[in-house]
Design a protein around this motif. Structure first.
Motif, short mmCIF file in Angstrom:
data_model
loop_
_atom_site.label_atom_id
_atom_site.label_comp_id
_atom_site.label_asym_id
_atom_site.label_seq_id
_atom_site.Cartn_x
_atom_site.Cartn_y
_atom_site.Cartn_z
N ARG A 139 -7.97 7.16 1.55
CA ARG A 139 -8.92 7.14 0.45
C ARG A 139 -9.73 5.84 0.39
O ARG A 139 -10.74 5.79 -0.32
CB ARG A 139 -8.20 7.38 -0.88
CG ARG A 139 -7.27 6.29 -1.32
CD ARG A 139 -6.72 6.49 -2.73
NE ARG A 139 -5.99 5.30 -3.14
CZ ARG A 139 -4.71 5.08 -2.88
NH1 ARG A 139 -3.99 5.98 -2.24
NH2 ARG A 139 -4.13 3.96 -3.26
N TYR A 183 0.83 -1.20 0.00
CA TYR A 183 0.00 0.00 0.00
C TYR A 183 0.87 1.25 0.00
O TYR A 183 1.93 1.27 0.61
CB TYR A 183 -0.86 0.07 1.27
CG TYR A 183 -1.79 -1.08 1.47
CD1 TYR A 183 -2.76 -1.39 0.52
CD2 TYR A 183 -1.74 -1.86 2.63
CE1 TYR A 183 -3.64 -2.44 0.72
CE2 TYR A 183 -2.62 -2.91 2.84
CZ TYR A 183 -3.56 -3.20 1.88
OH TYR A 183 -4.44 -4.23 2.08
N ASP A 184 0.37 2.31 -0.61
CA ASP A 184 1.04 3.59 -0.45
C ASP A 184 0.55 4.24 0.84
O ASP A 184 -0.46 3.83 1.43
CB ASP A 184 0.81 4.50 -1.67
CG ASP A 184 -0.64 4.82 -1.88
OD1 ASP A 184 -1.11 5.82 -1.31
OD2 ASP A 184 -1.33 4.04 -2.58
N ALA A 220 -3.21 5.29 1.22
CA ALA A 220 -4.28 4.34 0.94
C ALA A 220 -5.34 4.35 2.04
O ALA A 220 -6.55 4.26 1.77
CB ALA A 220 -3.71 2.92 0.77
#
Lengths: 318, 318
Positions: free
Chosen positions: B166, B159-160, B163
């Protein structure tokens, strides 16, 4: 007479597998069976499959056991041999026959957990964990719902489409019991007025549904055969057994097949989109977000007839 | 006399909570307790906490119950009130006292699952799922391992760092039973010669360990106080109760505190790095990948003494 029972009033049947019962042993699924320190129960550290049986015949049995074996390899969980799963499932179906209440359709779940931490159930790695199959009747209402067009929301899965390649510890491509995110995504969809979800990668590629595979078709023009497309497995999605069986039959029928990196735009441009799963078969998608999609009853029936052929599944990653 | 038993030979004690036993009821954890259709067992659809008790006193009880409540909110799982958890834990500790074998230290796990699909255990949402606490002695060997410097590998969590913001359906920040990836990352670390893992985001930020929080310190120069830093919660990491208790005591001691977007480079530049968890306390990191890090016994002892104060935890997200 067998026609007179209500399928949703028929109890579930459960069969466990262990080293002393490699052919399975019936148990009552309403009684507790798992310890609270089983890693499946407290770490989602297990794998599973869900299959469909029609009139006591299991569809795509080998494809499901193959995928279970792939999940087992990716997670390092030892599992019993195919013969054990086959015998356990057959024992469950036979139990329904003995009781005289074999439902027209069953959902059959295979589950393997890593077992209790530090206490392997057997020295044999193939029986060191916890294993069972659970057979549940599929109600006529659920069956009638098949083929009904649904509305789908696109939800970000958080991973980019290359995460599976570079980070095997993410277990992408393994069907593990750690399904909390899949369940949360489905709850989010229902809460926002949708029936289901198509996950997208953080870099905008189409992945899969929380419990299904995405499939789209382009009708052939000028006598050309139709072309079926599904997202490429390299994105870390599960190899769909239903999509695989449809592909196998479609290939024999002369259709063209493709694996794409797919974008949502390509879903909108397709002539038809389905979510495929073992229990729901091919479900037509009538809307994605606020975009209406064409649905074609005849095409869905064609896919359903492909599924009935129950051809062996061969995925590009196999 | 109580000193003569071997703690690792003392059995685990388990207490379940249900609507008929809101104060808890002892059960034998070696006997099966969970149905195979409990969503905790087959979907990792539950939440948990792991606490530490010393001489029968639970550390950071409120911080753990607060975090459990946060996980419950994020997942929509109903949980019993704090009094029930408190009573169940006290019952378990009392059981050890009655048997005359209270271990010096216990690991205490609180677990709540969504229960059996479609069959809520009670009409009261606070008791609709499956709930238990499991108390397990911590062996002298495990306790002696605390404070021993470890080698850590950096693994991409996929994941960034944005994440969580959002995509709330990813349940980042909830401590769910879907821990298969955390377990796989730890196995990967051991297989490649490391003791533990620090997850990084796909965009290169430091996140957390699979079962721990990352903490680093810069010694103050010229009489300035030391500065403790931990990754910011907006990245979707769990709010660490151990890190939180250390922060609370450090604040009282006049230390500076910071929440960072942190990069691996900042770990290498720190004067000291720890992985913090309720059972292992503050574990010094002596190596990250192939980079040796400074370790300082005195600083680790200081953090341990902070923990003993057991101050209330207050996270920026609380």
């Amino acid at each position: 007479m067998a026609e007179h029972f209500r399928e949703d009033s028929v109890a579930a049947v459960a069969v466990r597998i262990d080293v002393e019962h490699p052919q399975g042993m019936i148990f009552d699924p309403h009684q507790p069976q798992l310890r609270v320190d089983d890693l499946g129960a407290v770490r989602g550290d297990g794998i599973f499959e869900t299959m469909n049986a029609v009139d006591g015949e299991v569809r795509k049995f080998q494809a499901h056991v193959d995928r279970l074996a792939r999940s087992a390899e990716l997670t390092g969980i030892g599992i019993p041999p195919t013969e054990s799963w086959r015998a356990a499932v057959d024992l469950g179906i036979e139990e329904y026959r003995t009781r005289g209440v074999l439902p027209e359709e069953l959902s059959i779940r295979l589950v393997a957990t890593r077992g209790v931490d530090g206490e392997p159930a057997s020295d044999d790695p193939a029986f060191a964990g916890t294993y069972w199959t659970l057979l549940t009747p599929i109600s006529p209402e659920m069956r009638a719902d098949r083929g009904k067009p649904i509305a789908v929301t696109l939800l970000d899965r958080g991973y980019d489409a290359r995460a599976a390649e570079r980070a095997p510890w993410l277990l992408l491509g393994a069907k593990t019991l750690s399904y909390a995110v899949n369940m949360a995504a489905l709850r989010h969809a229902k809460a926002t007025g949708f029936d289901d979800v198509i996950f997208t990668s953080s870099d905008g590629k189409v992945l899969e549904g929380p419990t299904s595979t995405v499939l789209l078709v382009h009708r052939g023009e000028d006598g050309q055969p139709p072309r079926l497309t599904t997202p490429e497995l390299e994105t870390g999605i599960l190899p769909g057994t239903t999509q695989g069986a449809i592909f196998a039959a479609a290939a024999e029928a002369g259709w063209e097949l493709g694996y794409g990196p797919l974008t949502p735009e390509e879903l909108y441009d397709a002539d038809h989109v389905w979510l495929c799963s073992s229990l729901r078969h091919a479900t037509p998608v009538a809307r994605i977000e606020d975009r209406e999609l064409e649905v074609d009853q005849e095409l869905t029936e064609k896919l359903t007839s492909f599924l009935k052929q129950d051809l062996p599944v061969n995925h590009p990653l196999n």
